[in-house]
Design a protein around this motif. Structure first.
Motif, mmCIF file in Angstrom:
data_model
loop_
_atom_site.group_PDB
_atom_site.id
_atom_site.type_symbol
_atom_site.label_atom_id
_atom_site.label_comp_id
_atom_site.label_asym_id
_atom_site.label_seq_id
_atom_site.Cartn_x
_atom_site.Cartn_y
_atom_site.Cartn_z
ATOM 1 N N GLU B 194 0.831 -1.203 0.000
ATOM 2 C CA GLU B 194 0.000 0.000 0.000
ATOM 3 C C GLU B 194 0.857 1.241 0.000
ATOM 4 O O GLU B 194 1.869 1.351 0.673
ATOM 5 N N GLN B 195 0.428 2.186 -0.816
ATOM 6 C CA GLN B 195 1.048 3.505 -0.792
ATOM 7 C C GLN B 195 0.450 4.315 0.360
ATOM 8 O O GLN B 195 1.114 5.096 1.023
ATOM 9 N N MET B 196 -0.841 4.055 0.567
ATOM 10 C CA MET B 196 -1.551 4.770 1.624
ATOM 11 C C MET B 196 -1.245 4.069 2.944
ATOM 12 O O MET B 196 -1.918 3.137 3.367
ATOM 13 N N ALA B 197 -0.174 4.505 3.601
ATOM 14 C CA ALA B 197 0.418 3.720 4.675
ATOM 15 C C ALA B 197 -0.452 3.623 5.921
ATOM 16 O O ALA B 197 -0.480 2.597 6.581
ATOM 17 N N ARG B 198 -1.181 4.670 6.256
ATOM 18 C CA ARG B 198 -1.819 4.705 7.570
ATOM 19 C C ARG B 198 -2.828 3.592 7.798
ATOM 20 O O ARG B 198 -2.689 2.830 8.748
ATOM 21 N N PRO B 199 -3.852 3.483 6.931
ATOM 22 C CA PRO B 199 -4.810 2.397 7.195
ATOM 23 C C PRO B 199 -4.158 1.026 7.087
ATOM 24 O O PRO B 199 -4.536 0.111 7.819
ATOM 25 N N ALA B 200 -3.156 0.904 6.243
ATOM 26 C CA ALA B 200 -2.493 -0.392 6.088
ATOM 27 C C ALA B 200 -1.713 -0.736 7.351
ATOM 28 O O ALA B 200 -1.747 -1.866 7.838
ATOM 29 N N LEU B 201 -1.026 0.255 7.891
ATOM 30 C CA LEU B 201 -0.207 0.010 9.079
ATOM 31 C C LEU B 201 -1.073 -0.370 10.280
ATOM 32 O O LEU B 201 -0.646 -1.103 11.160
ATOM 33 N N LYS B 202 -2.284 0.168 10.299
ATOM 34 C CA LYS B 202 -3.170 -0.159 11.417
ATOM 35 C C LYS B 202 -3.512 -1.636 11.444
ATOM 36 O O LYS B 202 -3.825 -2.196 12.487
ATOM 37 N N LEU B 203 -3.506 -2.260 10.246
ATOM 38 C CA LEU B 203 -3.921 -3.653 10.159
ATOM 39 C C LEU B 203 -2.763 -4.614 10.397
ATOM 40 O O LEU B 203 -2.981 -5.782 10.719
ATOM 41 N N ALA B 204 -1.534 -4.126 10.223
ATOM 42 C CA ALA B 204 -0.398 -5.044 10.175
ATOM 43 C C ALA B 204 0.335 -5.104 11.503
ATOM 44 O O ALA B 204 0.185 -4.247 12.382
ATOM 45 N N SER B 205 1.151 -6.161 11.630
ATOM 46 C CA SER B 205 2.011 -6.237 12.803
ATOM 47 C C SER B 205 3.466 -5.911 12.442
ATOM 48 O O SER B 205 4.213 -5.434 13.259
ATOM 49 N N ARG B 206 3.823 -6.217 11.199
ATOM 50 C CA ARG B 206 5.184 -5.907 10.758
ATOM 51 C C ARG B 206 5.127 -5.249 9.397
ATOM 52 O O ARG B 206 4.111 -5.321 8.718
ATOM 53 N N GLY B 207 6.229 -4.645 8.993
ATOM 54 C CA GLY B 207 6.217 -4.006 7.696
ATOM 55 C C GLY B 207 7.586 -3.915 7.048
ATOM 56 O O GLY B 207 8.620 -4.125 7.689
ATOM 57 N N TYR B 208 7.549 -3.647 5.755
ATOM 58 C CA TYR B 208 8.759 -3.428 4.975
ATOM 59 C C TYR B 208 8.578 -2.121 4.217
ATOM 60 O O TYR B 208 7.482 -1.841 3.731
ATOM 61 N N VAL B 209 9.640 -1.345 4.136
ATOM 62 C CA VAL B 209 9.580 -0.126 3.327
ATOM 63 C C VAL B 209 10.451 -0.343 2.085
ATOM 64 O O VAL B 209 11.620 -0.694 2.197
ATOM 65 N N LEU B 210 9.848 -0.181 0.917
ATOM 66 C CA LEU B 210 10.591 -0.317 -0.324
ATOM 67 C C LEU B 210 10.874 1.053 -0.886
ATOM 68 O O LEU B 210 10.066 1.969 -0.784
ATOM 69 N N ARG B 211 12.049 1.153 -1.485
ATOM 70 C CA ARG B 211 12.355 2.391 -2.178
ATOM 71 C C ARG B 211 13.165 2.035 -3.410
ATOM 72 O O ARG B 211 14.186 1.363 -3.310
ATOM 73 N N ALA B 212 12.683 2.497 -4.561
ATOM 74 C CA ALA B 212 13.359 2.231 -5.833
ATOM 75 C C ALA B 212 13.685 0.756 -5.988
ATOM 76 O O ALA B 212 14.775 0.392 -6.422
ATOM 77 N N GLY B 213 12.765 -0.086 -5.588
ATOM 78 C CA GLY B 213 12.929 -1.510 -5.822
ATOM 79 C C GLY B 213 13.758 -2.234 -4.778
ATOM 80 O O GLY B 213 13.870 -3.456 -4.806
ATOM 81 N N ALA B 214 14.342 -1.494 -3.849
ATOM 82 C CA ALA B 214 15.191 -2.138 -2.848
ATOM 83 C C ALA B 214 14.592 -1.978 -1.457
ATOM 84 O O ALA B 214 13.849 -1.030 -1.189
ATOM 85 N N LEU B 215 14.932 -2.901 -0.587
ATOM 86 C CA LEU B 215 14.437 -2.837 0.784
ATOM 87 C C LEU B 215 15.151 -1.709 1.512
ATOM 88 O O LEU B 215 16.376 -1.622 1.520
ATOM 89 N N ARG B 216 14.357 -0.825 2.115
ATOM 90 C CA ARG B 216 14.978 0.275 2.822
ATOM 91 C C ARG B 216 14.964 -0.007 4.312
ATOM 92 O O ARG B 216 15.877 0.347 5.046
ATOM 93 N N ARG B 217 13.926 -0.635 4.757
ATOM 94 C CA ARG B 217 13.790 -0.837 6.189
ATOM 95 C C ARG B 217 12.781 -1.932 6.415
ATOM 96 O O ARG B 217 11.832 -2.091 5.657
ATOM 97 N N SER B 218 12.972 -2.719 7.483
ATOM 98 C CA SER B 218 11.902 -3.616 7.894
ATOM 99 C C SER B 218 11.844 -3.588 9.406
ATOM 100 O O SER B 218 12.822 -3.251 10.074
ATOM 101 N N GLY B 219 10.700 -3.933 9.961
ATOM 102 C CA GLY B 219 10.590 -3.904 11.411
ATOM 103 C C GLY B 219 9.144 -3.963 11.825
ATOM 104 O O GLY B 219 8.253 -4.207 11.004
ATOM 105 N N ASP B 220 8.892 -3.718 13.137
ATOM 106 C CA ASP B 220 7.498 -3.765 13.559
ATOM 107 C C ASP B 220 6.805 -2.471 13.162
ATOM 108 O O ASP B 220 7.441 -1.511 12.718
ATOM 109 N N VAL B 221 5.504 -2.476 13.328
ATOM 110 C CA VAL B 221 4.705 -1.395 12.765
ATOM 111 C C VAL B 221 5.108 -0.026 13.300
ATOM 112 O O VAL B 221 5.153 0.953 12.558
#
Lengths: 289, 234, 639
Positions: B194-221
Motif C-alpha cells: 500500500e502507498q496509503m500507509a496509515r490504514p495499512a499500518l493499522k492492520l499489520a504487525s510488521r512491515g517493509y519499506v521499499l524504495r526504488a525496488g530495494a528494501l529500505r527498512r523492515s521492522g514492527d509497525v
C-alpha cells in the motif's frame, strides 16, 4: 392462410437449423474471441463421419452421429491446443490459421470421398401432417436437438463452474489463471465443444440437405449472418437472429422469389452495420472508440 | 514468531531493461499480517505479482508452505493456497458478483465452494444484496470488496492485497479495512502492499519499506510508521 | 552531448533528418518503363503452358495485392472477389456496348471499383479489424447475389458471354502472345498503382501498422489513409477481374465466389509483407494448382498447411525468410565477431549524463496569471461502469504555463489526459482550446488543433529508426520545429548520436525520451505529459526539466502528470492534486504539499496525534521518491 402457416413453420424449422449451425461458431467467438473460418469444414467433416459410419460401415445412424460429434470435437481440441492457443491474442493470425484448417478439412474430405455429393441415406424419414401443413420427422428432430443443444450450451456457460471459468477467462485471462484456472485445459475444451456442435449439425442436417466437400461454405455464411445480426459474442442474439434469418428466407422465398431472400438478408446486414453497429442485441461495440 | 509461511530470498524482478525489484529478502509467518509500503513505482506491485507468479522471478528463491515455488506456474501457486486481490481490482466485469466469488473457488469441490460463498455473503451483506449485479457496473469500493471476497472463496493460506485502498473514498477505505479484519480473524496470513500507509499500518504487525525496488527498512509497525511518516515517504 | 557543438555539424544533423528520399518516384517510373517495353517485346512463344499460366499468376497476384495493400494498414480483407467482379463486369459491359479500346478498359476497370470503394469504405472502415474481415466476406456474397438477381443487364446466373477482347489499334488481345502481353501490361499497371500508393504513403501505412494510437496523437488521420488503401486496393482487384474476364471471354458469377478470396489471402500471407510478397505467393499458388491440376485436393491440403505453418513460424512470410537468411549469411560472411546489436543495448555513456544533470541551475518559472487562456477544462468527467475515474475536474492553462497534476494511484490523472487528448470520450464536461469547443474530438483532431501528448509507457514506432520516427511525426503533424530547434532537442535528449538506431532497440530511458521528443517537436499549443520521468534513471531526469522548460519558453502550455515530487517541485509553479477523480487541492507546491487533506490522500486518514505532527513533517525534500518504473496501470479500470 394455409400457405402462411406452412411458411411460418418452414421458416421456424429453417431458423432452428440455422441456430444449430451458428451455435458452435458463436460459442468459439464468445469465449475464445476466435472467428472460426473452419466452422463450415467441421460441419462437413461431421457429415462425412456420420455418412461413413452409417452408409459405408453400416452401423446405426445414432452411432454415426455420436462418432461425428466425438471426432470433430477431438480434432477441434487438438487444433486449439497446438495451433490456435499459440497465437490466441492475434485475431488476424487466428483467422488465417482457421482458414488453413478449413482448406485442409475440405481437401481431406475431397480426397477421401471424392467431389461428388454423397448419397447420404439415413436419418429419419416420414412426415407429420396437420391439416394442410407438412413437417418431415427429420425437421422435427432437428428442432428438438437445436433446442436441447442451445439449452445445454446455455446451462454449461451460465450454470456450471466450468462455464463460469470460461467466461472469467474471456474477461481477464491473467486473473482467471491466478484463481487456479488453466486456459490450456479449458480453451481447447471450449473449442472442442464448438467444433463438436458443428459436427453434430453436419451429422443431422446433411442427410436433409446435401453432403459434398464444400457445402460448409453455406453454413459459414449463415453463421456470419447470425453473429453479425445478433451482436458478436451474444449467444441469445445469435439464436434469435438465426430464427429471424430462417423466417425471412421462408417468407421472401414464398412471397417474393427465392433468389431475393439472401440478397435482402445480406444487404440488410450491411445496412444494420451502419445503423446499429452492435447488432440487434449486442451490447459490445464493434466500432473503434 | 510463528513458523514461516512465505520466504523470499534475493528476489529480483526485471521488465526489459528496468530493474523493478532488487535483491529483496522478506518473510511472512502463518497467520501474520505484513505490510509493504513505498511510493508509487517503488516495486511493491512487482513483489506481489512475483509471489503470485504473474511476473517471472529473474533471480532469487521463494518458498511457500515448505515448498519451493520460485518457478512454479501461477495456477499451481493458486492451488497451493495463494490468492491475490490485484492492483486495480480487476473483477470479472461481465460476471455477476456471485459468479465472481464462485470463480475464486474454482479449485475447490462444489460443496466447500457453496459453503464458502454462503459464508462470504453472510460476512459481506453489502455484496449479498447485489449478488446478481454485473461486477462491471459496481462502484470502485464495491469492486474492491468483490475482489477481496473472490480471493477469499478458496480460503487461502496467504492473501495478497495489492493496493486495496487505491482510488477509494474514506468510507470505502473503512469498509475495506473491516473486510481485511475479517480475513485476519480467520487466521489467514495477509500481505498488503500500500502507498496509503496509515490504514495499512493499522492492520499489520510488521512491515517493509521499499524504495526504488530495494528494501529500505523492515521492522514492527511502530518503527515503520515512524519512518514512513517522518523521513522520506509519501 | 557538448553544448559547443559546431554549427556546421548541427545543421548536418537536422538536414540528415529531413533528407527526402529521392526514390519515391523510382518504382512507378520503372514500372511505366516496363509497361512501355511490354509493347515492344517480340511475340512470346506460343507455348500453351505460358499462355494460360502467366495470366493465372497475374490474376492471383493482383488479387493478392488487394489483400496485401489492406494488410499494410492492419486490415484483413476478403473483398478481392467482389471488386474483381466489378472490374470484370465493367469490362464485359464496356467492351460489349461501348468500346474495346484497351486503354479505356483499363482505366474503367480501375476507376469504377475504386469509386464504389469510397462509400463502402465510409461504412466498413469504421469497423474494428476482425469485424472488417467478417463483413468483407459478407460483401463478397452480396455482390454475387446482386449479379445473380440482375438477369437483364448482367446475365444472372448464366453469365455474359461473347465479350469482345480488348483491342489497341489493329491488335486483338484475345489469345496467344498478345493475350499474355496484355495481361502483363495490365498487371504492371496494377503493380504501379499499388507501388505508388504504398510508397507515397509508406510512412502513414507503416505508422498505422506499428502504433496507430501514437500516429493519431501526432495528427495522422487513420481513416483517411485506410480509405486510400481501400480505394486503391479496390482498383487493383478490378484489374485482376479485367485480366480474368478478358482471358475467359465470358463473365460468370461463379468466377467471383467469396471463397476464392481465401486463395488471395493465402498468397498474400505466404508471400509476406515485402512488395514482392504477393508475386511470390501467387507464383507458388499457381504452381501448386498447376502441379496438382488433376488432384486439386493436394494443392489445397498443402496450401492449408502452409497457411498455418507460416502464421506460426514465419510471421513475415517467405520473402521475410529470404531476407532474414540473406542478412544472416551476410553477417556470417562479413563479420565473424559478435553482431552489432550488442552495442545498441549499451546504456548511455557517463559523459552524457554529467553534462545534462543540471536541474538546480534552472529556476522555477513563475505561475502565469495573465495572457490568453489556451486550454480550458470544465467539469470533465469519465465513468467506467460504476466507477467514476474522473469526477468533475476543471482547470485552465495559459500560454507558457506549467501545471503539475499529482495524486495517488487511481486518482484519475491518466484518464484526465486521455480525455483532453481525445483518446477517450468524456462522460461529461467540456474541453475548450483557445475558445474552440473540442470536447470528445478524435486524437487526430486534438493534435491538429495543437494538443500533443506523451504516454506513461514508452510509445514510439519501435520498428523504425529514430530518424524515421522523427520523419513520421513531421509528416503527420501540421506544425513542426525549425531545424535548429530539432537539433537542440536531439542534443538535449542525447538522441543525436542514435539517429540510425532502431527505436525499439534503444535503452528504456532513450525510448522514453524519444516518446517525449515526438510530441514536443510538433510545437504544440498544449503539451500533456503523462509521467515523463517514470522509468528513467535519476541521472536522466534532469533532461525532463530542460524539455519542459524548453516547451514553456516557446509558448506551450504544459500539463504534467508526475509522481516524482522533486521534479514537480522543481518545475511546476502550480499544482493540482487529484484524489478519487476529484480536485483535492490547487495552488503552489509549498501550500499544496503541506495541506493535511493531501497528506491524508497519500497516507490515509490520520489519528489525531498524527495530524498534530503533520505540520512539521513536510519538508521540501520529503516528497522525493525515485521511480524504479514498474509496469503499473494508472487506470482504475482495464479496457
Amino acid at each position: 392462410m394455409g400457405e402462411f402457416i406452412q411458411t411460418t413453420i418452414g421458416g421456424l424449422t429453417l431458423g432452428a437449423q440455422y441456430a444449430l449451425m451458428a451455435l458452435g461458431f458463436s460459442l468459439a467467438f464468445g469465449i475464445l474471441r476466435v472467428i472460426n473460418f473452419a466452422h463450415g469444414a467441421f460441419y462437413v467433416v461431421g457429415g462425412y463421419l456420420a455418412y461413413w459410419i452409417t452408409n459405408e460401415v453400416g452401423l446405426p445412424y445414432v452411432l454415426g452421429v455420436i462418432v461425428a460429434v466425438l471426432g470433430t470435437a477431438a480434432i477441434g481440441y487438438v487444433f486449439e491446443l497446438f495451433v490456435i492457443e499459440r497465437r490466441i491474442d492475434d485475431h488476424l493470425a487466428t483467422i488465417v490459421m482457421t482458414l488453413g484448417a478449413s482448406l485442409i478439412g475440405g481437401a481431406a474430405m475431397l480426397s477421401l470421398f471424392g467431389a461428388q455429393a454423397a448419397q447420404f441415406e439415413g436419418g429419419l424419414t416420414g412426415t407429420f401432417r396437420f391439416g394442410g401443413v407438412f413437417v418431415p420427422h427429420a425437421r422435427v428432430m432437428i428442432i428438438a436437438v437445436a433446442g436441447l443443444a442451445i439449452a445445454a450450451v446455455y446451462l454449461l456457460l451460465y450454470k456450471t463452474q466450468v462455464g463460469n471459468a470460461l467466461r472469467a477467462l474471456t474477461d481477464d485471462r491473467e486473473m482467471a489463471v491466478a484463481m487456479g484456472m488453466r486456459p490450456k485445459v479449458l480453451f481447447p475444451m471450449a473449442f472442442a465443444i464448438a467444433t463438436g456442435l458443428a459436427g453434430l449439425t453436419g451429422a443431422l442436417v446433411t442427410p436433409q440437405f446435401s453432403l459434398a466437400p464444400f457445402v460448409g461454405e453455406h453454413v459459414l455464411m449463415i453463421s456470419f449472418l447470425a453473429v453479425i445480426l445478433g451482436g458478436l459474442g451474444s449467444l441469445p442474439g445469435a439464436v434469435i437472429a438465426s430464427v429471424l434469418v430462417g423466417l425471412v428466407e421462408a417468407f421472401v422465398g414464398t412471397y417474393v422469389g427465392g433468389s431475393w431472400a439472401p440478397l435482402i438478408l445480406f444487404t440488410g446486414i450491411l445496412v444494420l452495420l451502419v445503423a446499429r453497429p452492435s447488432g440487434l442485441l449486442g451490447h459490445r461495440t464493434i466500432i473503434d472508440a | 514468531m510463528a513458523e514461516s509461511l512465505l520466504t523470499i530470498e534475493g528476489l529480483c524482478v526485471r521488465y526489459g531493461g528496468i530493474e523493478a525489484v532488487r535483491s529483496l529478502d522478506m518473510e511472512v509467518a502463518t497467520g501474520e499480517t505484513v505490510v509493504i509500503v513505498g511510493a508509487n513505482g517503488a516495486g511493491k506491485s512487482s513483489v506481489m505479482n512475483a509471489v503470485m507468479g504473474m511476473v517471472p522471478t529473474a533471480e532469487g528463491r521463494m518458498t511457500f508452505d515448505g515448498r519451493e515455488v520460485t518457478s512454479m506456474s501461477t495456477a499451481d501457486r493458486a492451488k497451493l493456497g495463494i490468492r491475490i486481490s490485484p492492483e486495480g481490482r480487476r473483477v470479472f466485469a461481465n460476471l455477476t458478483i456471485e459468479e465472481n466469488i464462485l470463480a475464486g473457488g474454482y479449485t475447490m469441490g462444489a460443496k466447500d465452494r457453496e459453503a464458502s460463498v454462503a459464508w462470504l455473503f453472510d460476512t459481506f451483506p453489502l455484496l449479498s444484496k447485489r449478488r446478481t449485479a454485473r461486477a462491471g457496473t459496481l462502484s470502485g469500493g464495491q469492486q474492491q470488496l468483490v475482489a477481496i471476497a473472490r480471493a477469499l472463496t478458496a480460503r487461502p493460506k496467504l492473501l495478497l492485497l495489492d493496493e486495496p485502498f487505491l482510488g477509494l473514498s474514506p468510507v470505502a477505505i473503512g469498509d475495506t479495512s473491516a473486510a481485511i479484519s475479517v480475513v485476519q480473524a480467520q487466521g489467514m496470513a495477509v500481505l498488503i502492499s500500500e502507498q496509503m500507509a496509515r490504514p495499512a499500518l493499522k492492520l499489520a504487525s510488521r512491515g517493509y519499506v521499499l524504495r526504488a525496488g530495494a528494501l529500505r527498512r523492515s521492522g514492527d509497525v511502530a518503527e515503520i510508521r515512524e519512518l514512513a511518516l517522518s523521513e522520506d515517504y509519501l | 552531448m557538448p553544448k559547443n557543438l559546431a554549427p556546421s555539424t548541427t545543421s548536418t544533423t537536422s538536414s540528415a533528418v529531413r533528407r527526402r528520399s529521392r526514390h519515391v518516384l523510382l518504382l512507378p517510373g520503372i514500372t511505366l518503363l516496363l509497361v512501355a517495353l511490354g509493347f515492344f517485346v517480340p511475340k512470346l512463344t506460343a507455348d500453351p503452358f505460358l499462355i494460360s499460366f502467366v495470366p493465372t499468376v497475374l490474376i492471383t497476384m493482383l488479387a493478392s495485392m488487394h489483400v496485401w495493400l489492406l494488410l499494410r494498414v492492419n486490415l484483413l480483407s476478403f473483398a478481392s472477389p467482389p471488386f474483381m467482379a466489378v472490374g470484370g463486369y465493367v469490362l464485359a459491359l464496356v467492351a460489349t456496348n461501348v468500346t474495346s479500346n484497351a486503354i479505356v478498359l483499363i482505366v474503367a476497370c480501375v476507376v469504377v471499383p475504386a469509386m464504389l470503394a469510397i462509400p463502402l469504405g465510409l461504412v466498413l472502415l469504421r469497423l474494428r479489424g476482425t469485424y472488417f474481415a467478417l463483413v468483407t466476406f459478407v460483401l463478397a456474397q452480396v455482390v454475387v447475389l446482386i449479379v445473380v438477381i440482375a438477369e437483364g443487364p448482367l446475365g444472372g446466373s448464366s453469365g455474359l458471354s461473347g465479350i469482345p477482347p480488348a483491342t489497341l489499334g489493329a491488335t486483338q488481345f484475345a489469345a496467344g502472345g498478345d493475350l499474355v502481353r496484355f495481361s502483363v501490361i495490365v498487371a504492371l499497371v496494377g503493380m504501379a498503382l499499388a507501388a505508388t500508393v504504398s510508397i507515397v504513403w509508406r510512412r502513414h501505412f507503416a505508422a498505422i501498422e506499428e502504433n496507430e494510437p501514437l500516429a493519431a496523437s501526432l495528427g495522422l488521420q487513420p481513416w483517411r489513409y485506410k480509405t486510400y488503401a481501400f480505394v486503391s486496393a479496390a482498383g487493383v482487384a478490378g484489374l485482376a477481374g479485367l485480366i480474368l474476364i478478358n482471358q475467359l471471354g465470358n463473365a460468370h458469377p461463379d468466377s467471383f465466389g467469396p471463397l476464392s478470396a481465401v486463395n488471395h489471402v493465402a498468397a498474400s500471407v505466404i508471400g509476406g509483407p515485402s512488395f514482392l510478397g504477393p508475386a511470390v505467393g501467387a507464383l507458388i499458388l499457381a504452381w501448386l494448382v498447376h502441379v496438382f491440376a488433376s488432384q486439386a485436393q493436394y494443392s489445397q491440403l498443402l496450401l492449408g498447411a502452409a497457411l498455418i505453418l507460416v502464421t506460426l513460424f514465419a510471421k513475415r512470410g517467405l520473402t521475410g525468410l529470404v531476407v532474414d537468411a540473406a542478412k544472416f549469411l551476410a553477417r556470417a560472411v562479413s563479420r565473424p565477431g559478435p553482431p552489432d546489436t550488442g552495442a545498441r543495448a549499451e546504456p548511455r555513456s557517463a559523459e552524457g549524463d554529467t553534462t545534462t544533470q543540471v536541474p538546480n541551475t534552472l529556476t522555477r518559472r513563475e505561475s502565469v496569471t495573465t495572457g490568453e487562456v489556451v486550454l480550458s477544462v470544465d467539469a470533465l468527467a469519465k465513468r467506467f461502469g460504476g466507477v467514476a475515474a474522473v469526477d468533475g475536474v476543471s482547470l485552465e492553462l495559459r500560454k507558457g504555463d506549467i501545471l503539475g497534476v499529482i495524486g495517488p494511484n487511481g486518482a484519475g490523472k491518466t484518464t484526465l489526459i486521455n480525455m483532453i487528448s481525445g483518446a477517450m470520450v468524456p462522460s461529461g464536461g467540456r474541453v475548450t482550446l483557445s475558445g474552440k469547443a473540442l470536447t470528445g474530438s478524435s486524437p487526430q483532431t486534438m493534435s491538429r488543433h495543437g494538443i500533443a501528448r506523451s504516454y506513461q509507457q514508452t510509445s514510439v514506432f519501435s520498428g523504425a529508426t529514430v530518424r524515421e520516427n522523427l520523419r513520421r511525426a513531421e509528416a503527420f503533424s501540421k506544425r513542426w520545429v525549425s531545424d535548429e530547434e530539432l537539433d537542440e532537442l536531439l542534443r538535449e535528449t542525447g538522441l543525436d548520436a542514435r539517429l540510425d538506431d532502431i527505436a525499439g532497440d534503444l535503452p528504456y530511458g532513450l525510448q522514453k525520451l524519444l516518446g517525449l521528443l515526438l510530441p514536443l517537436a510538433t510545437r504544440p499549443a498544449v503539451l500533456l505529459l503523462d509521467e515523463p520521468a517514470a522509468g528513467l534513471e535519476v541521472s536522466e531526469r534532469g533532461r525532463i526539466d530542460q524539455l519542459v522548460e524548453w516547451a514553456a519558453e516557446r509558448g506551450s502550455a504544459v500539463l504534467l502528470v508526475e509522481h516524482d515530487m522533486d521534479l514537480v517541485r522543481r518545475i511546476c509553479p502550480r499544482l493540482l492534486v487529484m484524489d478519487t477523480g476529484k480536485e483535492l487541492a490547487h495552488g503552489t507546491p509549498e501550500v499544496v504539499l503541506t495541506n493535511p487533506d493531501v497528506i491524508t490522500a497519500y497516507l490515509g486518514v490520520a489519528d489525531d496525534e498524527e495530524l498534530a505532527d503533520i505540520a512539521d513533517l513536510v519538508e521540501p525534500s520529503v516528497l522525493a521518491e525515485p521511480e524504479a518504473g514498474t509496469h503499473r496501470e494508472e487506470e482504475i479500470h482495464r479496457g
